[in-house]
Design a protein around this motif. Structure first.
Motif, short mmCIF file in Angstrom:
data_model
loop_
_atom_site.label_atom_id
_atom_site.label_comp_id
_atom_site.label_asym_id
_atom_site.label_seq_id
_atom_site.Cartn_x
_atom_site.Cartn_y
_atom_site.Cartn_z
N THR A 53 24.25 -60.25 -4.53
CA THR A 53 23.24 -59.65 -3.91
C THR A 53 22.76 -60.53 -2.72
N LEU A 97 19.58 -55.25 -9.17
CA LEU A 97 18.08 -55.32 -8.50
C LEU A 97 17.77 -53.82 -9.27
N PHE A 100 14.56 -61.85 -4.48
CA PHE A 100 13.68 -61.18 -3.58
C PHE A 100 12.60 -61.67 -3.93
N PRO A 127 17.02 -57.14 2.62
CA PRO A 127 16.00 -58.21 3.05
C PRO A 127 15.99 -59.00 2.72
N LEU A 128 17.55 -60.21 2.28
CA LEU A 128 17.57 -61.19 2.13
C LEU A 128 18.44 -61.55 3.47
N ILE A 152 11.62 -52.23 -2.04
CA ILE A 152 13.15 -52.68 -1.84
C ILE A 152 14.38 -51.69 -2.68
N ARG A 206 12.53 -65.55 -2.35
CA ARG A 206 13.28 -65.97 -1.44
C ARG A 206 13.83 -67.09 -1.26
#
Length: 454
Positions: A108, A197, A248, A427-428, A396, A251
């Protein structure tokens, strides 16, 4: 029926062999072929898989080969589970991200993009061999990570006979069945999202909705992979989350835990696999399989009990044993076998796969590969339609899907710009400057795979 495994020298090959051999008779599988280009590992883990299968089903034809053409010739189904670059490259993938303050998780996180650079074109070469030498209707189940990006890119390259598979959703459902003392398969789930996810919109036990009570069940947070989440989060989301959503929703905790841990997950696995392989190399597998099995159980048990421990701070302490004769869910082999079972039955049944969206989720494009509950029949795969989805969950999913689209474009077109755009939106990562540095470092690391990138 012939089933081939590309990557049959992996440490998990015995699990595959056990599941396949246990159900080969009822599904009409008479030939298994495990292929790996690492002959040392093939002669250890492939050979142990071969022994396992023959103990369970002595009549099955089980071949080991390093010749991919031989493996896929006349195959009805192929499972791909490769680790291009080995465990050493995984460690480097993770450390490059961590050194920039970014999660390096290989499925991910940013490290997954580096892994995909190495994996996709190798898998495409196998797909070309499958097109040429396998049965005309051959289906390919890809378990190679990062399954989301890899499955998207292979589909974008025109390999419509490929399906992404993952045992995380089915494994969670089976853990719920065990929690309730019910038989395997009694718990079903309506899942939508992407690989690693995804969200359970509904979970039923023998047709009865149980998700609200699961969310309130303290025991579920102790005995299943709900352990990674707080009850308040699941109450607020009104659904149960794939375990990888931990990265997520937590984090900063994941990053802090990894940086403070003695070793990353990749470094743990590298050390475990090195020690296990070295010990097994001294063992006569053909004449002393029991000793080899004991060595495997010792090291693989350590690996299992450290799953996600560095990231979450939660360590398992369950005694681990490989019981050849015990029935089990089959892991990712079980997912592939479920597909074969449904097709053979000529009836319609449901399962969770990574397939093109085709209108199932309005907010995504038809060609977007999603992880979703599907109806399977002898004519094909139809994803269930999901309307009225939670806006936060969708946000997301959409963001990561844009990353996967751009990652696919980058790999197919050898585009540095698309790679930077992809990681900027992830997003990460969520940073243009960090994305540029990641891409520069990953292209350098993978220079043997990135000729022509610009």
């Amino acid at each position: 029926m012939k089933l081939a495994v590309i990557g049959g020298g992996g440490v998990r090959s015995m699990f595959l062999a056990k599941s396949l051999a246990q159900r080969a008779g009822e599904l009409g599988i008479d030939t298994l072929c495990f292929m790996d280009n690492d002959e040392t590992k093939l002669n250890i883990y492939g050979k142990m898989a071969q022994h396992t299968a023959r103990i369970i089903n002595p009549d099955i034809s089980f071949l080991l080969t390093s010749d991919a053409k031989q493996a896929v010739t006349n195959a009805d189904y192929v499972i791909t589970t490769i680790r291009e670059g080995g465990d050493e490259m995984r460690v480097k993938d993770e450390r490059i991200a961590l050194d920039l303050g970014v999660l390096g998780q290989e499925t991910t996180g940013a490290a997954g993009f580096s892994f995909a650079i190495r994996s996709v074109n190798v898998l495409a070469e196998y797909c070309e061999l499958i097109k040429k030498y396998a049965k005309p209707d051959c289906k390919v189940f890809n378990f190679t990570n990062p399954a989301g990006v890899v499955s998207q890119t292979l589909r974008d390259m025109g390999y419509g006979f490929t399906y992404g598979i993952c045992d995380a959703p089915s494994g969670m459902l089976n853990s719920f069945a065990k929690l309730y003392g019910s038989k395997e398969g009694s718990v079903k789930g309506e899942v939508y999202g992407l690989n690693h996810l995804s969200y359970f919109k509904s979970i039923t036990l023998d047709g009865r909705e149980i998700m609200p009570e699961l969310i309130e069940n303290d025991e579920a947070y102790e005995k299943t992979d709900m352990r990674y989440f707080e009850k308040d989060l699941l109450r607020e989301r009104k659904c149960i989350l794939n375990e990888y959503l931990y990265y997520f929703y937590y984090r900063e905790k994941a990053l802090s835990n990894i940086l403070n841990a003695e070793r990353t997950r990749g470094e743990q696995i590298l050390e475990i696999n090195k020690n296990m392989t070295a010990e097994l190399m001294k063992t006569d597998i053909d004449n002393d399989f029991e000793t080899a099995l004991g060595i495997f159980e010792k090291w693989y048990g350590i690996r299992e009990n450290n799953y996600m421990a560095s990231e979450t701070g939660v360590k398992r302490d369950t005694p681990w044993k490989f019981d050849i004769n015990a029935k089990d869910s089959g892991g990712y082999a079980g997912v592939a076998l479920k597909f074969i079972e449904i097709r053979n039955s000529k009836k319609t049944d449901s399962m969770i796969l990574c397939v093109p969206n085709n209108g199932a989720i309005n907010e995504l494009e038809d060609g977007d590969v999603v992880e979703i509950t599907c109806d399977i029949d002898e004519n094909g795969v139809t994803p269930h339609r999901f309307d009225g989805l939670d806006a936060q969950n969708l946000e997301i999913i959409r963001r990561v899907k844009i990353y996967e689209r751009l990652a696919s474009k980058a790999i197919r077109e050898k585009s540095v710009q698309a790679a930077v755009e992809a990681l900027t939106l992830h997003p990460l990562v969520n940073s243009y400057s960090v994305a540029k540095e990641l891409v520069k470092n990953y292209l350098k690391l993978n220079e043997d795979y990135t000729e022509g990138w610009e």
